[in-house]
Design an enzyme around this catalytic site. Structure first.
Site, PDB file in Angstrom:
ATOM      1  N   GLY A 122       0.855  -1.186   0.000  1.00 36.72           N
ATOM      2  CA  GLY A 122       0.000   0.000   0.000  1.00 36.72           C
ATOM      3  C   GLY A 122       0.887   1.231   0.000  1.00 36.72           C
ATOM      4  N   GLY A 144       0.637  -4.863   0.968  1.00 41.10           N
ATOM      5  CA  GLY A 144      -0.626  -4.714   0.255  1.00 41.10           C
ATOM      6  C   GLY A 144      -0.648  -5.430  -1.092  1.00 41.10           C
ATOM      7  N   GLU A 183       5.674  -5.706   7.661  1.00 38.66           N
ATOM      8  CA  GLU A 183       5.029  -4.658   8.459  1.00 38.66           C
ATOM      9  C   GLU A 183       5.580  -4.479   9.860  1.00 38.66           C
ATOM     10  OE1 GLU A 183       3.492  -6.767   6.565  1.00 38.66           O
ATOM     11  OE2 GLU A 183       2.169  -5.667   5.218  1.00 38.66           O
ATOM     12  N   ASP A 191      -1.307  -7.022   7.602  1.00 39.43           N
ATOM     13  CA  ASP A 191      -2.745  -6.765   7.453  1.00 39.43           C
ATOM     14  C   ASP A 191      -3.214  -7.306   6.097  1.00 39.43           C
ATOM     15  OD1 ASP A 191      -1.307  -4.928   5.991  1.00 39.43           O
ATOM     16  OD2 ASP A 191      -2.622  -3.235   6.396  1.00 39.43           O
TER      17      ASP A 191
END
Lengths: 674, 383
Positions: B71, B120, B143, B151
């Site tokens: 992301g 992401g 992360e 996530d």
């Protein structure tokens, strides 16, 4: 005509579907059954996590961690069915393989520190943690749970309870790390429940300061000793202790039966108990002792000892009391059986109810979709009362665990009574629940991969080990009678065992029962107390009647077995109900409480439906009919909550079975290894 | 046969064929990091393709040397600085909704992972039915080094890796190559990059949504890669022993015990990586993967959405901002985590990351409803 057309269409579809041609595009999916996960159509009216916290009561993280540890290892036999992974032992393997893999799984759990502190730490926390762990182990495999229960509760528990400091120092740490593999040699071919009658004999040789253990006849061979056939290195041996020709009763000794390399020790003979109808992962064995010599300190001497020069010494003079003290480890075993059996009922019902929420049969009208199994009132009537019973057992099992971990010397008798009553009742209930679930799943219930059928065989033994259920139930009535006699003789109020209701005026059942009354906890409790009170009076009267006529009190008990059975059940039902109602009463108003209240109502109604209420006239024929019709209504009202209620059991998908999920895909042609 | 309907400046390029749609992530300079705009566009396209009976298959790939590096966290941090945590929540809500849609998609998605696939990027590929790795693939969920946690539904797909490999990959951010991805199941196929054009062409000719048929088409170009000599995949026994421990502290001490026994460089490096990561991140990541193991993909994403909102609100720790500063903005690679030690973080603090966000008009993630579609069995199994 419509009907005929419909039949033809179904047949045509059927024939087209079953064509072995692998051309998939020709399959039209609307003609045949589609699997829809029940989660998509059913709504949750309450938070299932909250409900799980309530019914599990403690150590949810420990349970989840153990579930996770098992589902992540290849040793636990993961298999993909319908896109999901399931772990379960392969019960179709030969007995020898089942035993080997069971031991490997246990080693895996040891390696990951699952049993740290189990024997070297004390207190409520560790004891509750053990019970939680056993609930999880049993859900994977009863053999694995049983092997561990023998090792920790029976062998380890005996060392703890009958042993003194030097036994603890010598054995507990090695037991906790599995360096020592223990077994518990109590039952014999000729004596099971009657432990006082065991025929193994031990004498003392003061010249060498050793005990000499002997199997004097074939009926004295130790039988059903879990772990003995292949694996155990040490045994607790129950034996008559004969000192200078005088029998001091049953005592417990530690005897090594195998060396560290697994070879049998001298003068010990062992044979296999052979294949059983279930529980084949446990190596039950038979043991003969031919003058096996053990050092003097191997007598577990917390209640009695023999001095170096061969004098018998005991702090308890009464041999009855001395003997009772020896049965203590069986109590923790019973508590554990009672609590873990409830988990199997939970798993069985989760499987059957999930299946009933996705499997359809028969249309009400032509061209209509077929009806979901759980939408049939008769089906609800078969499964939902069992669900209510399982909720009730959960609360009662929590009550029992609490009672056990907070035990004092004064509460020993109470624990004995409750653990006996609940062990017998829960294990019987479990077998009944599994049978109903098996039938509710139809043919699919017969497949070993779907568990419910197999579990009947695996858990059947629970009605026998750690005390035959029938004998345990008889003890309830005897104990209640003793309370009764004591109260009447001394004109004192009843105190303990929940019998305080006997001090109050006798409850009155209204002649006309409304729906609200029938569902109320007040009426249900009154009805259960009324039955218990009356049966206790009747039992006392019948015993004194037989005693006046007959040769002995024992004879009187034998003759009064029918009322004894009814009374035992009356006590147990009332106790379970009370645990449930008390848990419900502690909750603040919420949708969860509303649903739980319905479940409790249903449980109360099942209890009151029992034939004894008519047999002894506690309910009129009209009221008994009202109970029955109210049950149907409550079942219908609980139907929308069925999925949420089984989801609240918190059993991970991997420990359920393929029919609980996408059973169409799990059985598709493409799922077969071609 | 194929016709291009998008301009070179679009962040997502769309190529329409008779039965397949090829979507190309087109921000090569940013290694195709997912911007809000890209996510919205992908969501829009996927929703439309599901309704369109002419579309049988969706292919997703990246332009340049990355499939997708994650992301666009830098943009998210800027948004939060400018508009508060809500701006970030908006981003993740959209991203996780896309992840859920892909996880429950009624048509097969083939992701071609010819390059970097991280964070992401895994969210827009791992949930799809087919993941094609190549000799250029580099996988990671890094992360914990950023003060975040794996996530985009990672608690679903990592927790389903063999043994405790998911805990290892999620906590350490370890990089895997294409062969390793295939071995552990993150990739479904391994195709040498030279053959990718042929795979694409063959897929575009396939008039089918049947996963068995799609799989057999890709199979024709597959090769069996060999694991490199030093592969972490040969360490599964150590990984299982250590990463099955109950807490991060216990995992670390298990690793330290192993290092004493074995004097092994890889274990030593693993310990160092864990010690460099945000302690709070490690703890919430471990819990997330463990809980995710028994949850469906929707529940995993909803829980992760709660967690990410707590992370952005920074009530218990501001490690996410510190991590982004140190790794992405200032690039001094020297984050000052707070709390700085594992033992300073109580279980009750961790619990709070999993609770509802107490803020007016905050709502749990409501992923798109999927009941109107005839979902294939492999999707049903994820619910």
């Amino acid at each position: 005509m419509d009907r005929a057309f419909e039949r033809t269409k179904i047949l045509t579809d059927h024939l087209l579907q079953s064509s072995p041609s692998p051309v998939r595009t020709s399959l039209s999916s609307n003609a045949c059954f589609n699997y829809t996960p029940p989660e998509l159509s059913e709504k949750y009216a309450f938070d299932t996590k909250e409900m799980r916290r309530l019914i599990d009561g403690h150590h949810l993280e420990v349970r989840d961690r153990l579930f996770g540890m098992m589902s992540q290892s290849k040793l636990f036999n993961p298999r993909v069915r319908g896109g999901k992974v399931f772990v379960s032992p392969d019960y179709n393997q030969p007995m020898e393989q089942q035993r080997e893999i069971t031991l490997k799984r246990i080693d895996y759990l040891f390696d990951r520190g699952s049993f740290k502190g189990w024997l070297t730490e004390q207190g409520e926390e560790i004891e509750l943690r053990k019970f939680a762990s056993f609930e999880v182990f049993g859900t994977f495999d009863h053999s694995m749970g049983t092997m561990l229960a023998v090792h920790f509760f029976l062998w380890g528990g005996a060392v703890q309870v009958f042993g003194t400091k030097h036994h603890h120092d010598k054995w507990l740490r090695d037991t906790e790390t599995h360096v020592v593999k223990g077994c518990f040699a109590m039952s014999e071919l000729g004596h099971g429940s009657n432990v006082r009658g065991v025929e193994t004999v031990t004498t003392y040789d003061s010249n060498t300061q050793e005990f000499v253990i002997n199997t004097p006849c074939e009926s004295a061979q130790k039988f059903w000793i879990g772990g003995a056939a292949n694996h155990a290195t040490h045994a607790i041996v129950f034996s008559q202790l004969n000192i200078n020709g005088s029998n001091q009763g049953v005592h417990a000794f530690i005897a090594q039966i195998r060396d560290a390399d697994g070879y049998l020790c001298q003068n010990v003979r062992i044979a296999d108990c052979g294949r059983k109808i279930g529980l084949n992962g446990v190596d039950n064995g038979r043991i003969w002792f031919d003058n096996v010599r053990v050092p003097r300190e191997n007598l577990l001497n917390s209640v009695a000892d023999v001095s170096a020069d061969g004098k018998y010494l005991s702090s308890i003079n009464d041999p009855d009391q001395r003997f009772a003290a020896f049965l203590a480890p069986l109590t923790i075993g019973r508590v554990s059986i009672a609590t873990s059996t409830v988990y199997i009922s939970k798993a069985g019902l989760t499987i059957a109810i999930r299946y009933a929420l996705t499997r359809r049969a028969f249309s009400l009208k032509p061209n209509e979709p077929e009806v979901l199994l759980l939408d049939y009132p008769s089906y609800q009537r078969r499964l939902l009362p069992l669900l209510a019973k399982t909720y009730a057992m959960s609360f009662a099992s929590h009550y029992l665990k609490k009672l056990f971990v907070k035990r004092t010397p004064q509460s020993y008798k109470t624990i004995h009574i409750f653990s006996s009553a609940f062990k017998a009742t829960f294990t019987w209930n479990n077998l009944h629940i599994l049978q109903e679930c098996r039938e509710a799943c139809g043919g699919q219930g017969l497949r070993t991969e779907n568990h419910v059928g197999q579990w009947k065989a695996e858990f059947d033994v629970q009605s026998t080990f750690e005390g035959d259920n029938n004998i345990l139930m008889q003890q309830i009535s005897k104990a209640l009678l003793a309370e009764y006699v004591a109260a009447k003789k001394r004109k004192k109020a009843f105190k303990g065992l929940g019998l305080e209701h006997m001090n109050k005026p006798c409850p009155v059942i209204p002649s006309q029962l409304t729906s609200t009354a029938l569902r109320s906890s007040q009426f249900q409790m009154d009805a259960l107390c009324l039955r218990e009170r009356d049966l206790l009076n009747r039992f006392a009267a019948e015993i004194s009647h037989y005693q006046a006529k007959g040769p002995s009190k024992e004879h009187a008990f034998n003759m009064s077995y029918q009322i004894a059975e009814d009374l035992g059940r009356a006590f147990t039902d009332r106790s379970i109900f009370q645990a449930f109602a008390e848990a419900e009463a502690t909750l603040a108003a919420s949708s969860l409480k509303d649903v739980l209240g319905m479940v409790r109502s249903l449980y109360g109604l099942i209890c009151v439906e029992d034939a004894s209420f008519l047999r002894y006239g506690y309910l009129s024929v009209e009221n008994a009919a009202a109970v029955r019709s109210e049950m149907t209504k409550v079942c219908g009202e609980l139907r929308p909550h069925a999925l949420a209620l089984v989801s609240s059991f918190g059993i991970p998908d991997a420990f359920l079975s393929p029919i609980a999920f996408n059973w169409i895909d799990a059985n598709s042609w493409s799922s077969i290894q071609h | 046969m194929s016709s291009s309907v998008s301009s070179q400046h679009d962040q997502v390029l769309v190529e329409e064929n008779s039965f397949a749609r090829i979507l190309t992530l087109n921000r090569p300079k940013q290694l195709n990091a997912l911007s809000f705009q890209m996510i919205s566009r992908l969501l829009e396209l996927f929703l439309a393709y599901e309704e369109d009976p002419n579309v049988k298959l969706v292919i997703l790939k990246g332009k340049g040397r990355a499939f997708c590096a994650g992301g666009d966290v830098v943009a998210v941090v800027h948004d939060i600085w400018a508009g508060g945590w809500r701006a970030g929540a908006n981003f993740f809500m959209k991203e996780f909704s896309l992840n859920y849609l892909m996880a429950t998609y009624s048509k097969p998605q083939v992701s071609i992972l010819n390059g970097i696939v991280m964070g992401g990027g895994n969210g827009v590929s791992m949930h799809g039915r087919f993941r094609v790795a190549t000799e250029n693939s580099v996988f990671a969920m890094p992360e914990t080094a950023l003060g975040l946690f794996p996530d985009v539904g990672a608690s679903y797909f990592l927790s389903r890796l063999p043994g405790f490999f998911g805990e290892y990959v999620g906590l350490t951010g370890a990089r895997l190559d294409g062969a390793e991805m295939l071995a552990c199941g993150l990739a479904t196929h391994f195709v040498p990059s030279a053959k990718l054009p042929m795979v694409e062409a063959a897929l575009c000719d396939a008039d089918s949504s049947d996963p068995v048929i799609i799989s057999s088409i890709i199979d024709q170009y597959c090769e069996k890669p060999s694991l490199k000599e030093q592969t972490v995949y040969n360490r599964l026994d150590v990984i299982d022993r250590c990463f099955s421990q109950r807490t991060v502290e216990e995992i670390l001490s298990a690793l330290e015990r192993e290092v004493v026994d074995q004097r092994d460089g890889w274990i030593f490096a693993t310990i160092q990586t864990l010690k460099k990561a945000s302690p709070t991140s490690l703890k919430i990541s471990l819990r997330s993967i463990r809980v995710g193991r028994v949850q469906g993909v929707g529940a995993c994403l909803a829980r992760e959405y709660r967690m990410v909102c707590h992370v952005m609100r920074g009530e218990f720790s501001k490690d996410f901002f510190e991590g982004c500063r140190a790794m992405l903005l200032d690039k001094d690679k020297n984050p000052k985590w707070e709390p700085s030690k594992l033992e300073h973080i109580a279980d009750t603090t961790i619990d709070r990351y999993f609770s509802k966000v107490k803020d007016e008009d905050w709502e749990d993630l409501k992923p798109p409803t999927r009941s109107k579609f005839n979902l294939p069995p492999y999707v049903i199994a994820k619910l």
